[in-house]
Write an enzyme that holds these catalytic residues in place. Structure first.
Site, PDB file in Angstrom:
ATOM      1  N   SER A 174       0.678  -1.215  -0.071  1.00 38.54           N
ATOM      2  CA  SER A 174      -0.104  -0.116  -0.019  1.00 38.54           C
ATOM      3  C   SER A 174       0.664   1.311  -0.056  1.00 38.54           C
ATOM      4  O   SER A 174       0.228   2.260  -0.602  1.00 38.54           O
ATOM      5  CB  SER A 174      -0.966   0.080   1.133  1.00 38.54           C
ATOM      6  OG  SER A 174      -0.347  -0.277   2.364  1.00 38.54           O
ATOM      7  N   HIS A 202      -5.516  -3.104  -2.273  1.00 39.72           N
ATOM      8  CA  HIS A 202      -5.013  -2.227  -3.473  1.00 39.72           C
ATOM      9  C   HIS A 202      -4.970  -2.876  -4.812  1.00 39.72           C
ATOM     10  O   HIS A 202      -5.169  -2.235  -5.728  1.00 39.72           O
ATOM     11  CB  HIS A 202      -3.578  -1.547  -3.316  1.00 39.72           C
ATOM     12  CG  HIS A 202      -3.969  -0.514  -1.842  1.00 39.72           C
ATOM     13  ND1 HIS A 202      -4.064   0.655  -2.235  1.00 39.72           N
ATOM     14  CD2 HIS A 202      -3.490  -0.842  -0.802  1.00 39.72           C
ATOM     15  CE1 HIS A 202      -3.920   1.289  -1.217  1.00 39.72           C
ATOM     16  NE2 HIS A 202      -3.605   0.248  -0.130  1.00 39.72           N
ATOM     17  N   LYS A 234     -11.633   0.370  -2.029  1.00 40.08           N
ATOM     18  CA  LYS A 234     -10.818   1.487  -2.865  1.00 40.08           C
ATOM     19  C   LYS A 234     -11.232   1.415  -4.116  1.00 40.08           C
ATOM     20  O   LYS A 234     -12.066   2.106  -4.754  1.00 40.08           O
ATOM     21  CB  LYS A 234      -9.050   0.636  -2.593  1.00 40.08           C
ATOM     22  CG  LYS A 234      -8.758   1.028  -1.218  1.00 40.08           C
ATOM     23  CD  LYS A 234      -7.699   0.332  -0.564  1.00 40.08           C
ATOM     24  CE  LYS A 234      -7.342   0.790   0.791  1.00 40.08           C
ATOM     25  NZ  LYS A 234      -6.621   0.135   1.586  1.00 40.08           N
TER      26      LYS A 234
END
Ligand SMILES: *Cc1c(COP(=O)(O)O)cnc(C)c1O
Length: 393
Positions: A174, A202, A234
């Site tokens: 990340s 992610h 995300k």
């Protein structure tokens, strides 16, 4: 006592404050009445203000109301929870999946319910805080291996042979924006009968031809990674975390993961948004291609200018500066120039590795990125970070 602690944080240039936005999380955001180019969002595909997602939420509110009314095992599970979990399982090519309220809760609940004091957990040194907290809560012996270092992992696995074990890693890291060598990890784990868990917070929607994450990116055989964790918060622009894997894993988590059991379920509208986002990311590979092109361009421009940035095919561009005070100064100067780039400092990253974390969106316009790159280079020169020799002029 609390004031002394705060003073100490301030003295180390580690004091943090909240920023309150007044607009949706699009490439241009409003903060304190001023517009900024957003270069720090996790909304990689630019879906936070997507009309289809907003409509999905509105339709769900009209059908189901607002709150879920209870925890998942009592009254908080709806037909759309089941649909989403089946959708995630199909997307991740696993037997089943389970939605948690956040990715943080998915990691903490999964790791702490699977491992106990008899277990060994092998954990990458740069794993996300939620993985670290899950390891701590489990009571297992946690053995940290050097970041991405497979020789170190192999040595440590051999040293601790004979105990039930788990290897856990971020898929796409990340803050560094690099990718774990998942096929090598799987190979080591198979040899020693160890479970593998990959956190694709992610990578979900970002890596792989169909956005399936690191397993998709590496073309791994289905089921290679035992526990595939991800978030809906995300690239999917919703909220929630998930775990995908075998049906027995999911049944176990439903019965044992405390962060799943003892918390009110996400609102039906949030689940409906996740469902719609899953359909969008599966059917629109173009935005992933644009995202990668945008990120590749910014990364190569900043690297060519002489900034300390690793090469990696991801939208997270970590510009390492080292000193937290310098990092804050850099970030503040960029803010004055209309760029929102957050300064990442300890405890989020190890001491001595404070950095600007630039994250790119598919919806960024190339002109905006070009002016951002220009400003970042100029600021780098002004602060003496880029030397004359490699300042890209
Ligand atoms: C963001 C993140 C999480 C937590 O996910 P949330 O849904 O935001 O709670 C977990 N792991 C990694 C690697 C992350 O970056």
């Amino acid at each position: 006592m609390i004031i002394d602690k705060l003073e100490e944080i301030k003295a180390h240039a580690l004091y943090r404050q909240l920023n309150y936005f007044e607009s949706p999380q699009t490439p241009h955001v409003i903060l304190g009445g001023k517009e900024y180019l957003m270069l720090s969002s996790n909304s990689y595909l630019g879906l936070c203000n997507d009309e289809r997602l907003k409509q999905a939420a509105i339709t769900a509110i009209e059908k189901y109301g607002v709150g879920s009314g209870g925890s998942r095992l009592i009254t908080g599970s709806y037909d759309i929870h089941r649909k989403l979990e089946q959708g995630i399982a199909a997307f991740k090519k696993t037997e089943a999946a389970l939605v948690f309220n956040t990715g943080y809760m998915a990691n903490v609940g999964t790791i702490s319910s699977l491992a106990d004091k008899d277990w060994v957990i092998f954990s990458d040194s740069l794993n996300h805080a939620s993985i670290i907290d899950g390891c701590r809560l489990s009571g297992a012996e946690t053995v940290v291996y050097r970041h991405l270092d497979m020789d170190d992992l192999r040595d440590k696995v051999e040293e601790y042979q004979g105990r039930p074990a788990l290897i856990v890693t971020d898929g796409l890291f990340s803050v560094d924006g690099d990718i774990a060598p998942v096929p090598d990890i799987v190979e080591i784990a198979r040899k020693h009968n160890i479970l593998v868990m990959v956190d694709d917070a992610h990578a979900t929607g970002v890596l792989g031809a169909s956005g399936g994450g690191t397993s998709d990116y590496f073309g791994l055989k289905d089921g290679s990674v035992d526990i595939q964790m991800g978030t809906l918060s995300k690239a999917l622009a919703s909220e929630g975390g998930f775990v995908a894997g075998k049906q027995c894993l999911i049944d176990y988590l439903i019965n044992r993961a405390r962060s799943f059991i003892f918390s009110t379920a996400l609102a039906p509208a949030t689940i409906a948004v996740s469902l719609e986002a899953l359909a969008i990311i599966s059917s629109e590979p173009e935005s992933r291609i644009t995202l990668n092109a945008n990120a590749g361009w910014v990364r190569s421009e900043l690297r060519a200018a002489g900034f300390d940035i690793i090469d990696s095919p991801t939208p997270i561009i970590s510009l390492i500066l080292g000193d937290p005070a310098l990092t804050v100064r850099f970030s503040k100067k960029l803010l004055e120039e209309g760029l929102y780039v957050s300064a990442i400092r300890p405890p989020t990253v190890p001491h001595g590795t404070s950095r600007l974390r630039i994250s790119i969106m598919a919806t960024h316009k190339r002109d905006d990125l070009a002016s951002a790159v220009k400003i970042i280079k100029e600021t780098g020169r002004e602060l003496g970070i880029l030397t004359k020799k490699n300042n890209g002029v």
